[in-house]
Design a protein around this motif. Structure first.
Motif, PDB file in Angstrom:
ATOM      1  N   ASP A 142     -43.752  -6.125 -43.816  1.00 24.77           N
ATOM      2  CA  ASP A 142     -44.691  -5.002 -43.886  1.00 24.77           C
ATOM      3  C   ASP A 142     -45.504  -4.908 -42.605  1.00 24.77           C
ATOM      4  O   ASP A 142     -45.694  -3.818 -42.056  1.00 24.77           O
ATOM      5  CB  ASP A 142     -45.653  -5.163 -45.062  1.00 24.77           C
ATOM      6  CG  ASP A 142     -45.005  -4.988 -46.421  1.00 24.77           C
ATOM      7  OD1 ASP A 142     -43.999  -4.267 -46.518  1.00 24.77           O
ATOM      8  OD2 ASP A 142     -45.527  -5.585 -47.387  1.00 24.77           O
ATOM      9  N   LEU A 143     -45.986  -6.038 -42.119  1.00 25.00           N
ATOM     10  CA  LEU A 143     -46.794  -6.042 -40.896  1.00 25.00           C
ATOM     11  C   LEU A 143     -45.983  -5.579 -39.693  1.00 25.00           C
ATOM     12  O   LEU A 143     -46.480  -4.813 -38.855  1.00 25.00           O
ATOM     13  CB  LEU A 143     -47.383  -7.429 -40.653  1.00 25.00           C
ATOM     14  CG  LEU A 143     -48.402  -7.905 -41.691  1.00 25.00           C
ATOM     15  CD1 LEU A 143     -48.787  -9.358 -41.440  1.00 25.00           C
ATOM     16  CD2 LEU A 143     -49.633  -7.003 -41.694  1.00 25.00           C
ATOM     17  N   ARG A 144     -44.729  -5.998 -39.609  1.00 25.56           N
ATOM     18  CA  ARG A 144     -43.867  -5.548 -38.502  1.00 25.56           C
ATOM     19  C   ARG A 144     -43.597  -4.048 -38.615  1.00 25.56           C
ATOM     20  O   ARG A 144     -43.587  -3.337 -37.607  1.00 25.56           O
ATOM     21  CB  ARG A 144     -42.564  -6.352 -38.482  1.00 25.56           C
ATOM     22  CG  ARG A 144     -42.772  -7.791 -38.031  1.00 25.56           C
ATOM     23  CD  ARG A 144     -41.503  -8.596 -37.751  1.00 25.56           C
ATOM     24  NE  ARG A 144     -40.232  -8.035 -38.079  1.00 25.56           N
ATOM     25  CZ  ARG A 144     -39.453  -8.409 -39.115  1.00 25.56           C
ATOM     26  NH1 ARG A 144     -39.837  -9.381 -39.918  1.00 25.56           N
ATOM     27  NH2 ARG A 144     -38.291  -7.844 -39.321  1.00 25.56           N
ATOM     28  N   LEU A 145     -43.398  -3.567 -39.836  1.00 30.49           N
ATOM     29  CA  LEU A 145     -43.173  -2.140 -40.050  1.00 30.49           C
ATOM     30  C   LEU A 145     -44.398  -1.340 -39.598  1.00 30.49           C
ATOM     31  O   LEU A 145     -44.272  -0.339 -38.879  1.00 30.49           O
ATOM     32  CB  LEU A 145     -42.870  -1.869 -41.528  1.00 30.49           C
ATOM     33  CG  LEU A 145     -42.485  -0.438 -41.882  1.00 30.49           C
ATOM     34  CD1 LEU A 145     -41.459  -0.445 -43.001  1.00 30.49           C
ATOM     35  CD2 LEU A 145     -43.674   0.378 -42.292  1.00 30.49           C
ATOM     36  N   LEU A 146     -45.584  -1.798 -39.967  1.00 34.97           N
ATOM     37  CA  LEU A 146     -46.805  -1.105 -39.551  1.00 34.97           C
ATOM     38  C   LEU A 146     -46.952  -1.113 -38.036  1.00 34.97           C
ATOM     39  O   LEU A 146     -47.341  -0.103 -37.431  1.00 34.97           O
ATOM     40  CB  LEU A 146     -48.037  -1.739 -40.211  1.00 34.97           C
ATOM     41  CG  LEU A 146     -48.144  -1.555 -41.722  1.00 34.97           C
ATOM     42  CD1 LEU A 146     -49.297  -2.383 -42.273  1.00 34.97           C
ATOM     43  CD2 LEU A 146     -48.303  -0.087 -42.083  1.00 34.97           C
ATOM     44  N   ALA A 147     -46.632  -2.229 -37.407  1.00 36.29           N
ATOM     45  CA  ALA A 147     -46.715  -2.312 -35.946  1.00 36.29           C
ATOM     46  C   ALA A 147     -45.741  -1.340 -35.300  1.00 36.29           C
ATOM     47  O   ALA A 147     -46.093  -0.642 -34.327  1.00 36.29           O
ATOM     48  CB  ALA A 147     -46.446  -3.742 -35.485  1.00 36.29           C
ATOM     49  N   GLU A 148     -44.539  -1.248 -35.810  1.00 29.83           N
ATOM     50  CA  GLU A 148     -43.542  -0.326 -35.260  1.00 29.83           C
ATOM     51  C   GLU A 148     -44.001   1.127 -35.400  1.00 29.83           C
ATOM     52  O   GLU A 148     -43.871   1.920 -34.467  1.00 29.83           O
ATOM     53  CB  GLU A 148     -42.183  -0.511 -35.940  1.00 29.83           C
ATOM     54  CG  GLU A 148     -41.490  -1.814 -35.638  1.00 29.83           C
ATOM     55  CD  GLU A 148     -40.946  -1.904 -34.222  1.00 29.83           C
ATOM     56  OE1 GLU A 148     -40.856  -0.871 -33.530  1.00 29.83           O
ATOM     57  OE2 GLU A 148     -40.604  -3.028 -33.804  1.00 29.83           O
ATOM     58  N   LEU A 149     -44.546   1.478 -36.571  1.00 21.04           N
ATOM     59  CA  LEU A 149     -44.976   2.856 -36.793  1.00 21.04           C
ATOM     60  C   LEU A 149     -46.184   3.226 -35.941  1.00 21.04           C
ATOM     61  O   LEU A 149     -46.348   4.392 -35.573  1.00 21.04           O
ATOM     62  CB  LEU A 149     -45.278   3.099 -38.275  1.00 21.04           C
ATOM     63  CG  LEU A 149     -44.057   3.143 -39.187  1.00 21.04           C
ATOM     64  CD1 LEU A 149     -44.491   3.288 -40.637  1.00 21.04           C
ATOM     65  CD2 LEU A 149     -43.105   4.268 -38.782  1.00 21.04           C
TER      66      LEU A 149
ATOM     67  N   ARG B 184     -52.547   6.071 -43.564  1.00 21.59           N
ATOM     68  CA  ARG B 184     -53.359   7.220 -43.973  1.00 21.59           C
ATOM     69  C   ARG B 184     -52.709   8.548 -43.629  1.00 21.59           C
ATOM     70  O   ARG B 184     -53.026   9.572 -44.212  1.00 21.59           O
ATOM     71  CB  ARG B 184     -54.725   7.162 -43.302  1.00 21.59           C
ATOM     72  CG  ARG B 184     -55.586   6.033 -43.770  1.00 21.59           C
ATOM     73  CD  ARG B 184     -56.913   6.127 -43.088  1.00 21.59           C
ATOM     74  NE  ARG B 184     -57.799   5.045 -43.475  1.00 21.59           N
ATOM     75  CZ  ARG B 184     -58.976   4.850 -42.929  1.00 21.59           C
ATOM     76  NH1 ARG B 184     -59.403   5.653 -41.972  1.00 21.59           N
ATOM     77  NH2 ARG B 184     -59.727   3.848 -43.316  1.00 21.59           N
ATOM     78  N   GLY B 185     -51.854   8.555 -42.640  1.00 17.25           N
ATOM     79  CA  GLY B 185     -51.227   9.794 -42.213  1.00 17.25           C
ATOM     80  C   GLY B 185     -50.620   9.599 -40.838  1.00 17.25           C
ATOM     81  O   GLY B 185     -50.653   8.505 -40.277  1.00 17.25           O
ATOM     82  N   TYR B 186     -50.084  10.678 -40.301  1.00 19.39           N
ATOM     83  CA  TYR B 186     -49.441  10.647 -38.998  1.00 19.39           C
ATOM     84  C   TYR B 186     -50.046  11.751 -38.148  1.00 19.39           C
ATOM     85  O   TYR B 186     -50.226  12.867 -38.618  1.00 19.39           O
ATOM     86  CB  TYR B 186     -47.931  10.854 -39.142  1.00 19.39           C
ATOM     87  CG  TYR B 186     -47.277   9.794 -40.008  1.00 19.39           C
ATOM     88  CD1 TYR B 186     -46.839   8.605 -39.455  1.00 19.39           C
ATOM     89  CD2 TYR B 186     -47.137   9.970 -41.378  1.00 19.39           C
ATOM     90  CE1 TYR B 186     -46.255   7.615 -40.241  1.00 19.39           C
ATOM     91  CE2 TYR B 186     -46.563   8.993 -42.176  1.00 19.39           C
ATOM     92  CZ  TYR B 186     -46.128   7.818 -41.594  1.00 19.39           C
ATOM     93  OH  TYR B 186     -45.561   6.843 -42.371  1.00 19.39           O
TER      94      TYR B 186
END
Length: 157
Positions: free
Chosen positions: A12-19, A55-57
């Protein structure tokens, strides 16, 4: 206080960093980077969106290309600190497009504002015609940004 970060695993943390680096990544590309299937990556993203971690993009715009040539940090000290005065000042901040973010602070200043204006004259008008005319404002101090040595960075996840 509950540490909600404990609800996240390393993937999850890696996914958040990538996004944070590229919010346009497809589920296929996220899966490839995280060593997951596209459907697993997509479900994880949806779960993180639904649980409020994402929260959004948004698009990051270039202020200079938009003619916003002056960036400043403005410290505001209030004359009185009642609930009504604070709410009134907060309402003013919400309707001013030049104020892109605002924080309440401890210390001498009550608020720190990050503002973008087209030129120095527009910054002067914001300070003198808008902020200083508010009945609860006692003092305003501004610092004009000469250069940003580190761009706004992703959160340390």
């Amino acid at each position: 206080m509950h540490d909600s970060r404990t609800d996240l695993d390393d993937t999850d943390l890696r996914l958040l960093a990538e996004l944070q680096t590229d919010a346009h990544l497809t589920a296929e590309e996220l899966g490839r980077r995280l060593h997951l299937s596209a459907s697993q990556a997509g479900r994880r993203r949806q779960r993180l969106e639904a649980s409020g971690y994402i929260r959004g993009y948004i698009a990051r715009l270039d202020p200079e290309r938009l003619g916003l040539d002056v960036q400043a940090f403005v410290q505001v000290q209030l004359a009185s600190h009642g609930a009504e005065q604070g709410q009134s000042f907060a309402r003013l901040l919400r309707v001013r497009p030049e104020v892109i973010s605002a924080w309440t602070l401890t210390g001498e200043a009550d608020y720190l504002l990050r503002v973008f204006c087209t030129d120095l004259r527009a910054l002067h008008r914001l300070i003198h015609d808008v902020l200083l005319t508010h009945p609860t404002v006692a003092r305003v101090q501004s610092q004009i940004v000469m250069d940003q040595t580190k761009p706004d960075a992703p959160f340390p996840v």
